[in-house]
Every structure is written in structure tokens, then in C-alpha cells.
Design an enzyme around this catalytic site. Sequence first.
Site, mmCIF file in Angstrom:
data_model
loop_
_atom_site.group_PDB
_atom_site.id
_atom_site.type_symbol
_atom_site.label_atom_id
_atom_site.label_comp_id
_atom_site.label_asym_id
_atom_site.label_seq_id
_atom_site.Cartn_x
_atom_site.Cartn_y
_atom_site.Cartn_z
ATOM 1 C CG PHE A 116 -25.741 23.780 -42.953
ATOM 2 C CD1 PHE A 116 -26.217 22.548 -43.361
ATOM 3 C CD2 PHE A 116 -26.589 24.620 -42.244
ATOM 4 C CE1 PHE A 116 -27.521 22.158 -43.067
ATOM 5 C CE2 PHE A 116 -27.894 24.235 -41.952
ATOM 6 C CZ PHE A 116 -28.353 22.999 -42.366
ATOM 7 C CE LYS A 117 -28.455 19.156 -39.865
ATOM 8 N NZ LYS A 117 -28.224 18.879 -41.311
ATOM 9 C CG ASP A 118 -19.621 21.831 -37.911
ATOM 10 O OD1 ASP A 118 -20.041 21.067 -37.030
ATOM 11 O OD2 ASP A 118 -18.823 21.481 -38.802
ATOM 12 C CG MET A 121 -24.300 21.626 -32.804
ATOM 13 S SD MET A 121 -26.088 21.513 -32.591
ATOM 14 C CE MET A 121 -26.488 20.213 -33.741
#
Length: 475
Positions: A116-118, A121
Site C-alpha cells: 500500500f505504500k505505493d 509514494m
Amino acid sequence: MRYLSTRAASSNTTGRKRFCEILLEGLAPDGGLYLPESYPQVDGATLAKWRGLSYADLAFEVLSLYIDDIPCADLKAICHKTYTPEVFGTEAIVPLRQLEPGLYLEALSNGPTLAFKDMAMQLLGNLFEYELARRGEELNILGATSGDTGSAAEYAMRGKKGVRVFMTSPKGRMSPFQQAQMFSLQDANIHNIAIAGVFDDCQDIVKAVSNDLEFKRKYRIGTVNSINWARLMAQVVYYFAGYFQATRSNTEQVSFAVPSGNFGNVCAGHVARMMGLPVRKLVVATNENDVLDEFFRTGMYRVRASADTHETSSPSMDISKASNFERFVFDLLGRDGAKVKNLFHDQLNDHAFFDLKDDAAFASAGVRYGFASGKSTHADRLDTLRDTFKRFDTMIDTHTADGVKVARAYMEAGVPMIVLETALPIKFAATIEEALGRMPDRPAKFEGIEALPKRVRELPADAVAIKRYIAENVH
Ligand SMILES: *Cc1c(COP(=O)(O)O)cnc(C)c1O
């Protein structure tokens, strides 16, 4: 919109900053974290208007409440460039799927690195490129990763003008898939550095380099860690998107269950709720590293020593302290910066804990702010992976399994429970195989990545060596 530090005296309004000033910064100079002066309020009419929007347009609406120093047309273009079906796999970007009546998964992990960091980011990469070009500046991002953050940062910044990434990771400690994801990038502005040491060594090096103020200024060193406000703000959007998919009208409530480590993800849920999104509960799910569960159960916030920080099968939640937690405590204590400073600076430095059990504010964490919590262990993870596969024919990852496990304790009739899917199972294949006796499916674009040529420099756990490497590669 202006931003203040969680440690600022409330009488001091002069040091407040605009969005683009804090975009490229980490901590505030006083050691606190940035938050908006107030949370913009979203009423029923606005929710009704937003309900039909595409993800990119929804992102623009939410972001424009927090950003007033980027022209609207530019911000809209950035949102549309970021949230595309090509990058995130579907038109919905964060599609919701039902596991069983009342229990849903919101898919946040179909971006380039399958975590989920995408979601945040990828936006950060485009915001950085835009702002650096506007200023005519460059930035060298120095980071430490044990997996998800580093790869999300590299895939967000690859090929971006004005940005280089120097990402340290502990040699041989990441999963083969994670190593292949990062080390196979051939972009000239991405530098993988494998450190002979453990993750803490990497973090110490980043700290040492950042504390060398002359080096930091000369080589324009920055970070992209989870305390960055822009990342948190980007995450607010998918709480709205999940809500709209799970409900038909804006009078309904939903709850969210969030696999948590540094408290960044669920803090975005807190912000969405403060804006007026009808959220009933925010369920914080931890693994064996239960710093946050302990706090929400007892009022005690106790930072763990390295030796008491467990290596688990949901490794992206293996934390000794929750770096975004200070933001919530600031709100909980009525935005009293002096009190927050006392807790997070004085008390934590002196005693490594603080205890709010006897503070009247602590009771409101659940009642007023909707927080609840629970903990999941390796055995729970295996059980949940098996159960979810057997009954719903759905393979989830180990972190999401922690979320599902804890969510079940807080389900209520008539209130959809949305578990945030924080990674795809292929990233943590060994535990999936342990639970299910088979390997997870691999998205076609990752077929054979382990065999690709690797671009990585091995260096000793020594800040001097890292500085020398950076100096040689910045021109
Ligand atoms: C980073 C991460 C988490 C923890 O998120 P926080 O924002 O740090 O609470 C959970 N699951 C996965 C897969 C992650 O990469």
C-alpha cells in the site's frame, strides 16, 4: 492552510508553514511532526458530490483542501498522472471486495511494488519532481529499508528529474522477492546500498549522515519516511474511496481495520474521520510487536528496546515505537504542544514510556475518536490465511491477515468492516507456503525477476563509507 508542529506552543503562530515548505522536510525543527492547523470539514453535500468521482478526481478534491500553494490545474494534472489504471491495475484503483456479509477487503496493493505504500509514494514522486523543478533544486533521498518502504520509494522516484535515491538495506535480510524488486532497477538515479549489518545499522547510518549538517546541506540530503505529511495526506483519499464503495448513502457508517506499524496508515483514517467521514471504528491491528495495542488497551505507551522487538512473519509491522503516533496524541490532548513535547521528548527520553491511564483524555481515544485495537500472532496469521483461503477462495498476505483477525472482534451488525489490504501475498511467500502448502500466485509482470541483473553496491556499516559513496555519485 498552514501547518504547525505537534510540539509548538499554541500561542506561537508565526512559525507556521505552507504545504510546499513542509513537502521536502522531515521532522519540524523542534522535533515534532507537522499537522494542519485545523481539519477541513466535509459535509453531506460535499460527500454526495464526491461519491461519483474517479479516484484521481477524488484525490484532487481531498488534496486541494490541504494544498493552496500549487495552482489547481497543476495539482489536478499531478493527481491524474499518479492514479492511473496502468499503474494501479484497475479503474477503481482501490477496488473493494466482499469476503463475507459485512466484511470487506480494500485492495491498496496493486501498485508497482505490491504494497500500500505505493498509494502515497507514487504521488510523492510526482510532487517532488514538480516542486524541485519549480525551485530549480535537486534532492538526494537517503533512506533505510527492511523491505516495503525502500522499494516503494525507488519505484516512485525512478527516472524523476532532480531526485536521486540512496537506499540502504541490511545485506541478505530482505526476502528474495523484495531484493529482486529493488536491485533489478537499472535507473541511473536509483542507488541500492547493501550494508553489512542489520536494519538498525542502516537506520543509524542515515541518522549519522543527516546529523552532519554541513554534509546534509552540501549534498541536499532528504528523506521520504512515513512521518512526511504529504504521504499521510495521500492516504486519506482511500478511506473516502473505501467508504463510497461500501455504502449507498452518506448517512451510513463504516469501520476500518488497519494492519499497523508506524501508525501512518491508521492516522490517515483518523484524519478522514476528523474531516467528517462517517467512520464508526478505527481498529488498530498489531502483530507480536504490540506497542499500539498496549496503548489503546491500557493507556501505557512503552517504547521497546531492540532486543524486545520481535522478528515476525508480518515484518513490515515489526516496530519498537510508532513514529506517527505523536500526531494522534496531539489531537487527543486537545492540541497541547507543550504537553506533547513533555511526553515525547522528556518522558520518552528519560523513561522510554508514558502512561495516560489516569488522564481523562485517554478514555476519549475510544469514545470520541473511535479507536479500538487488537493483536495477532504467528499462529493467528496462519489460521486466518487458511480460513480465508478455504472459505472465500482468497489468498491474502500476512499483514492483511493480522487485519482480518483483529477486525473479526469488532464487527457490528449493519456496519461494514473494511480491512485494508496492505500487501499482496507474493511478497511474503514463505509464510503463505507454510500456511497453505503452496506458493502464492505471482502477477505476470514479476515473472522471473529474481534472475534479472542486479544493481547494488555492498558497503560496510560505516557512515563515512556511505558519505563517500554519495559524494562520488552526486554530480
Ligand atoms: C508499512 C506497512 C504496514 C504498516 O503501516 P504503518 O503506516 O507503518 O502503520 C503494514 N503492512 C505492510 C505490508 C506495510 O508495508
